[in-house]
Write an enzyme that holds these catalytic residues in place. Structure first.
Site, PDB file in Angstrom:
ATOM      1  N   GLY A 178      -0.061  -4.748   0.287  1.00 39.73           N
ATOM      2  CA  GLY A 178      -1.277  -4.579  -0.057  1.00 39.73           C
ATOM      3  C   GLY A 178      -1.046  -5.892  -1.509  1.00 39.73           C
ATOM      4  O   GLY A 178      -1.447  -6.172  -2.323  1.00 39.73           O
ATOM      5  N   ALA A 189       0.693  -1.161  -0.256  1.00 38.23           N
ATOM      6  CA  ALA A 189      -0.220  -0.397  -0.022  1.00 38.23           C
ATOM      7  C   ALA A 189       0.983   1.522  -0.177  1.00 38.23           C
ATOM      8  O   ALA A 189       2.007   1.114   0.312  1.00 38.23           O
ATOM      9  CB  ALA A 189      -1.040   0.215   1.265  1.00 38.23           C
ATOM     10  N   GLU A 238      -1.568  -9.345  -1.736  1.00 33.76           N
ATOM     11  CA  GLU A 238      -2.802  -9.248  -2.053  1.00 33.76           C
ATOM     12  C   GLU A 238      -2.896  -9.072  -3.163  1.00 33.76           C
ATOM     13  O   GLU A 238      -4.062 -10.646  -3.164  1.00 33.76           O
ATOM     14  CB  GLU A 238      -3.539  -8.150  -0.517  1.00 33.76           C
ATOM     15  CG  GLU A 238      -2.687  -8.805   0.818  1.00 33.76           C
ATOM     16  CD  GLU A 238      -3.044  -7.357   1.815  1.00 33.76           C
ATOM     17  OE1 GLU A 238      -4.253  -7.836   3.419  1.00 33.76           O
ATOM     18  OE2 GLU A 238      -2.881  -6.705   1.946  1.00 33.76           O
ATOM     19  N   GLU A 296       2.840  -5.742   7.333  1.00 36.70           N
ATOM     20  CA  GLU A 296       1.943  -4.453   8.086  1.00 36.70           C
ATOM     21  C   GLU A 296       2.475  -5.082   9.807  1.00 36.70           C
ATOM     22  O   GLU A 296       2.089  -3.949  10.027  1.00 36.70           O
ATOM     23  CB  GLU A 296       0.130  -5.097   7.780  1.00 36.70           C
ATOM     24  CG  GLU A 296      -0.057  -4.695   6.657  1.00 36.70           C
ATOM     25  CD  GLU A 296      -0.043  -6.050   5.358  1.00 36.70           C
ATOM     26  OE1 GLU A 296      -0.564  -6.167   4.412  1.00 36.70           O
ATOM     27  OE2 GLU A 296       0.640  -7.193   6.228  1.00 36.70           O
TER      28      GLU A 296
END
Length: 270
Positions: free
Chosen positions: A120, A75, A123, A143
């Site tokens: 991310g 992210a 993911e 994270e």
């Protein structure tokens, strides 16, 4: 296939493959809000153009990242600094919606990973149907090192891909997996020499898929996704229903005809 222009994506059709490149190499292709919006807009354009009504112009989607350092490094942490808790949840749900739409596409989606696929990025790769990776690639959910938890599906999809014990270890430590180890765990399907070979392998697989029945592939993908969380009896029931539906397609008629005639099938995609 004409899909418009995007701020953070490069989209090109190469034969039966639609290649989507996340194009923020200066930020290691991080999933900024603009990337999430572009992915959603791309899906808005792609979804109506896949299926029997339009003749299956592409048979698979490849998602990759620009440059050779990262698929998607995660992210966009710089953007996240200023987000409130409510805005953080909105960001999470927006990207989760993108991942669900990728899983629901009626054609296979392949992640072609070269470099970091972290947070991310991991993911996003796991929302694809399978992953090909270069030997230099690295995977992880780091994270917790930022005081966060996975927000784009990591706690769900990593568990399903590698098992709950290893998923717990990776998420709670933030440890990265090298490509070879990711392959051993089942996270990655193939490890290739470099980024070019990885992208070429993804395109070759979609070329192989293009010789098969579009309706059968779409049904098989949907069926596998549906039965993944069912018990055996319920899954077998859904399989029988899908088998019944396949018998009613023109593709089944052509496939069986060609097999008996020792001929190459020409599937109408209906």
């Amino acid at each position: 296939m004409e899909l418009g222009s995007f701020q953070t994506l490069v989209v090109e059709q190469d034969g039966p493959s639609l290649v989507v490149t996340i194009n923020r190499p200066e930020a290691l292709n991080a999933l900024a809000a603009a990337v999430v919006r572009d992915l959603a807009a791309l899906l808005d354009a792609v979804e109506p153009r896949l299926g029997p009504a339009v003749g299956w112009p592409v048979r698979g989607v490849i998602i990759t990242g620009a440059g050779d350092r990262a698929f998607v490094a995660g992210a966009d942490i710089v953007e996240m600094v200023e987000l409130s808790a409510e805005q953080g949840e909105e960001y999470s749900r927006a990207m989760q919606a993108v991942t669900l739409r990728l899983e629901a596409l009626p054609v296979p989606v392949i992640a072609a990973v070269d470099g970091f696929a972290l947070g991310g990025g991991c993911e996003l790769a796991m929302a694809c149907d399978w992953i090909y990776a270069s030997a230099a690639s690295r995977f992880g959910q780091p994270e917790v090192k930022l005081g966060l938890v996975p927000g784009f599906g990591g706690s769900v999809r990593l568990t399903r891909r590698v098992g709950i014990a290893l998923a717990r270890e990776l998420i709670c430590t933030g440890r990265m997996l090298k490509a070879a180890e990711a392959h051993r765990t089942g996270l990655v399907n193939q490890v290739l020499e470099d980024g070019d070979a990885t992208l070429a392998a993804a395109k070759q697989t979609i070329t192989e898929i293009a010789a098969t029945s579009p309706t059968a592939v779409a049904s098989a993908k949907a069926l596998i996704n549906e039965v993944a969380t069912l018990d055996v009896a319920a899954g077998l029931d859904r399989e029988a229903v899908a088998f019944h539906a396949a018998f009613e397609t023109e593709d089944k008629v052509e496939g069986v005809r060609a097999f008996v005639a020792k001929d190459q099938p020409t599937f109408p995609g209906r």
